[in-house]
Scaffold this motif. Structure first.
Motif, PDB file in Angstrom:
ATOM      1  N   VAL A 254       0.832  -1.201   0.000  1.00 45.85           N
ATOM      2  CA  VAL A 254       0.000   0.000   0.000  1.00 45.85           C
ATOM      3  C   VAL A 254       0.867   1.251   0.000  1.00 45.85           C
ATOM      4  O   VAL A 254       0.580   2.228  -0.702  1.00 45.85           O
ATOM      5  CB  VAL A 254      -0.968  -0.006   1.190  1.00 45.85           C
ATOM      6  N   TRP A 255       1.956   1.223   0.773  1.00 46.53           N
ATOM      7  CA  TRP A 255       2.837   2.393   0.791  1.00 46.53           C
ATOM      8  C   TRP A 255       3.484   2.607  -0.579  1.00 46.53           C
ATOM      9  O   TRP A 255       3.635   3.752  -1.030  1.00 46.53           O
ATOM     10  CB  TRP A 255       3.893   2.251   1.877  1.00 46.53           C
ATOM     11  N   GLY A 287      -0.958  -2.866   7.923  1.00 45.31           N
ATOM     12  CA  GLY A 287      -1.663  -2.881   6.658  1.00 45.31           C
ATOM     13  C   GLY A 287      -1.951  -1.490   6.143  1.00 45.31           C
ATOM     14  O   GLY A 287      -1.150  -0.568   6.305  1.00 45.31           O
ATOM     15  N   PRO A 288      -3.135  -1.308   5.525  1.00 47.62           N
ATOM     16  CA  PRO A 288      -3.439  -0.034   4.870  1.00 47.62           C
ATOM     17  C   PRO A 288      -3.439   1.164   5.806  1.00 47.62           C
ATOM     18  O   PRO A 288      -2.990   2.255   5.422  1.00 47.62           O
ATOM     19  CB  PRO A 288      -4.839  -0.266   4.288  1.00 47.62           C
ATOM     20  N   ARG A 294       1.302   7.031   7.806  1.00 49.06           N
ATOM     21  CA  ARG A 294       2.600   7.544   7.354  1.00 49.06           C
ATOM     22  C   ARG A 294       2.406   8.705   6.376  1.00 49.06           C
ATOM     23  O   ARG A 294       3.148   9.695   6.437  1.00 49.06           O
ATOM     24  CB  ARG A 294       3.416   6.433   6.698  1.00 49.06           C
ATOM     25  N   LEU A 295       1.436   8.590   5.487  1.00 47.11           N
ATOM     26  CA  LEU A 295       1.183   9.684   4.548  1.00 47.11           C
ATOM     27  C   LEU A 295       0.740  10.946   5.279  1.00 47.11           C
ATOM     28  O   LEU A 295       1.219  12.052   4.981  1.00 47.11           O
ATOM     29  CB  LEU A 295       0.114   9.259   3.538  1.00 47.11           C
ATOM     30  N   GLU A 302       8.942  14.441   2.318  1.00 48.59           N
ATOM     31  CA  GLU A 302       7.988  13.503   1.723  1.00 48.59           C
ATOM     32  C   GLU A 302       6.761  14.255   1.206  1.00 48.59           C
ATOM     33  O   GLU A 302       6.238  13.943   0.132  1.00 48.59           O
ATOM     34  CB  GLU A 302       7.571  12.447   2.739  1.00 48.59           C
ATOM     35  N   ARG A 303       6.304  15.257   1.963  1.00 49.18           N
ATOM     36  CA  ARG A 303       5.148  16.032   1.521  1.00 49.18           C
ATOM     37  C   ARG A 303       5.430  16.766   0.219  1.00 49.18           C
ATOM     38  O   ARG A 303       4.540  16.944  -0.619  1.00 49.18           O
ATOM     39  CB  ARG A 303       4.727  17.034   2.593  1.00 49.18           C
TER      40      ARG A 303
END
Length: 330
Positions: A254-255, A287-288, A294-295, A302-303
């Protein structure tokens, strides 16, 4: 409390043994807060049932859920003292659907659509409000969600609305032992649904042919990305987009999808990460939801690559939702 004819203890043991038999590492489905005398704790190769009062139990399943905001009722709809009970009831519903494959019986115009019914309504409301010109789903299964969105485009008069449905397996051949087009096994007999239409017939359906394009590829493959970028280039400036992630649900996959697809979502559009409930019902396991966290907590560097995101709780009007609806705000 018994679910589908199985007590919680039997359900946990059955799932643990099934996980071990599959050779994929044993795992637990966790009961909710009122879990009785034991909780289920699993490692990579074994399962243990501990006293529910043990401190170890607080780190698994229901303990993690109670400490989270997931499945909390919509703001102002339930008094604070009753929030935990609301959360527990929603969690039990989610587990029941997960372990009994009840969602196999959910169809849209006869096509299997393995979505929580509340999320089907949320997606309908999101499509109506946002009027996206492109809806990308990673993980097609039997094609039900793609067909659902295509019919929404048709009803809304969005003749140029397009659905890009990506999966490694063609929908006609995408079967699962516990969830097949011929029905579920009930009481030793095969239950058949006379209302379920052959999935291959969608290829002759006018609405499907107008709005849906299938891509047979892995969600993180260059082929899939090529098609998504191609469809995005066709859109006029300012067009809205929804991308939904519903292929493999482990954290690493997912990541990877988020890293690839989040930058493609325009500001004001949505990234839907499906089945975040799995982070609580299978433990210890990331999982998701771990990828979503993290997002949302991304470092500045990262942003700069992925954008800035808000978990839009305003769409969760039914309390229980299986997915995280993320809106890009910058």
């Amino acid at each position: 409390m018994r679910w589908g004819g199985l007590g919680w203890g039997a359900l946990l043991v059955a799932e643990a043994r099934a996980g071990a038999a599959r050779g994929a590492g044993a795992s637990c489905y966790q009961p909710a807060f009122d879990s009785g005398p034991t909780c289920c704790v699993s490692s990579s190769d074994e399962v243990a049932f501990l006293d529910a009062r043990s401190s170890a139990c607080a780190h698994f399943g229901h303990g993690l859920l109670a400490a989270s905001e997931y499945l909390r009722p919509p703001n102002g709809t339930v008094d604070l003292p009753h929030e935990a009970a609301f959360q527990e009831a929603a969690f039990k519903q989610g587990i029941f659907n997960t372990v009994t494959y009840r969602d196999c019986d959910t169809t849209w115009l006869g096509v299997t659509i393995r979505q929580p019914t509340q999320d089907i309504m949320i997606i309908q409301q999101l499509v109506y409000a946002l009027r996206p010109q492109l809806f990308v789903e990673l993980g097609s299964f039997r094609g039900g969600l793609a067909y659902f969105v295509a019919t929404l485009f048709h009803l809304l008069g969005q003749e140029d609305g397009r659905v890009l449905s990506v999966d490694q397996v063609e929908k006609e051949y995408h079967e699962q032992r516990s969830c097949t087009s011929s029905g579920r096994r009930v009481g030793g007999r095969r239950e058949r649904s006379s209302q379920r239409r052959p999935v291959g017939s969608l290829n002759q359906d006018r609405i499907w042919r107008q709005h849906v394009r299938e891509v047979i590829a892995g969600s993180t493959s260059e082929k899939a990305l090529m098609w998504v970028r191609r469809e995005l280039r066709r859109l006029p400036s300012g067009a809205s987009v929804v991308i939904t992630l519903d292929s493999a649900h482990n954290y690493a996959h997912v990541w990877s999808e988020i890293q690839l697809y989040a930058p493609l979502v325009p500001v004001g559009s949505y990234l839907v990460v499906q089945d975040i409930i799995l982070d609580f019902v299978k433990q210890p396991w990331q999982g998701p939801k771990a990828a979503v966290d993290r997002l949302l907590q991304a470092r500045p560097e990262e942003r700069a690559l992925l954008g800035t995101w808000l978990w839009d709780k305003s769409v969760e009007v039914y309390g229980y939702t299986g997915h995280a609806y993320l809106r890009r705000v910058a």
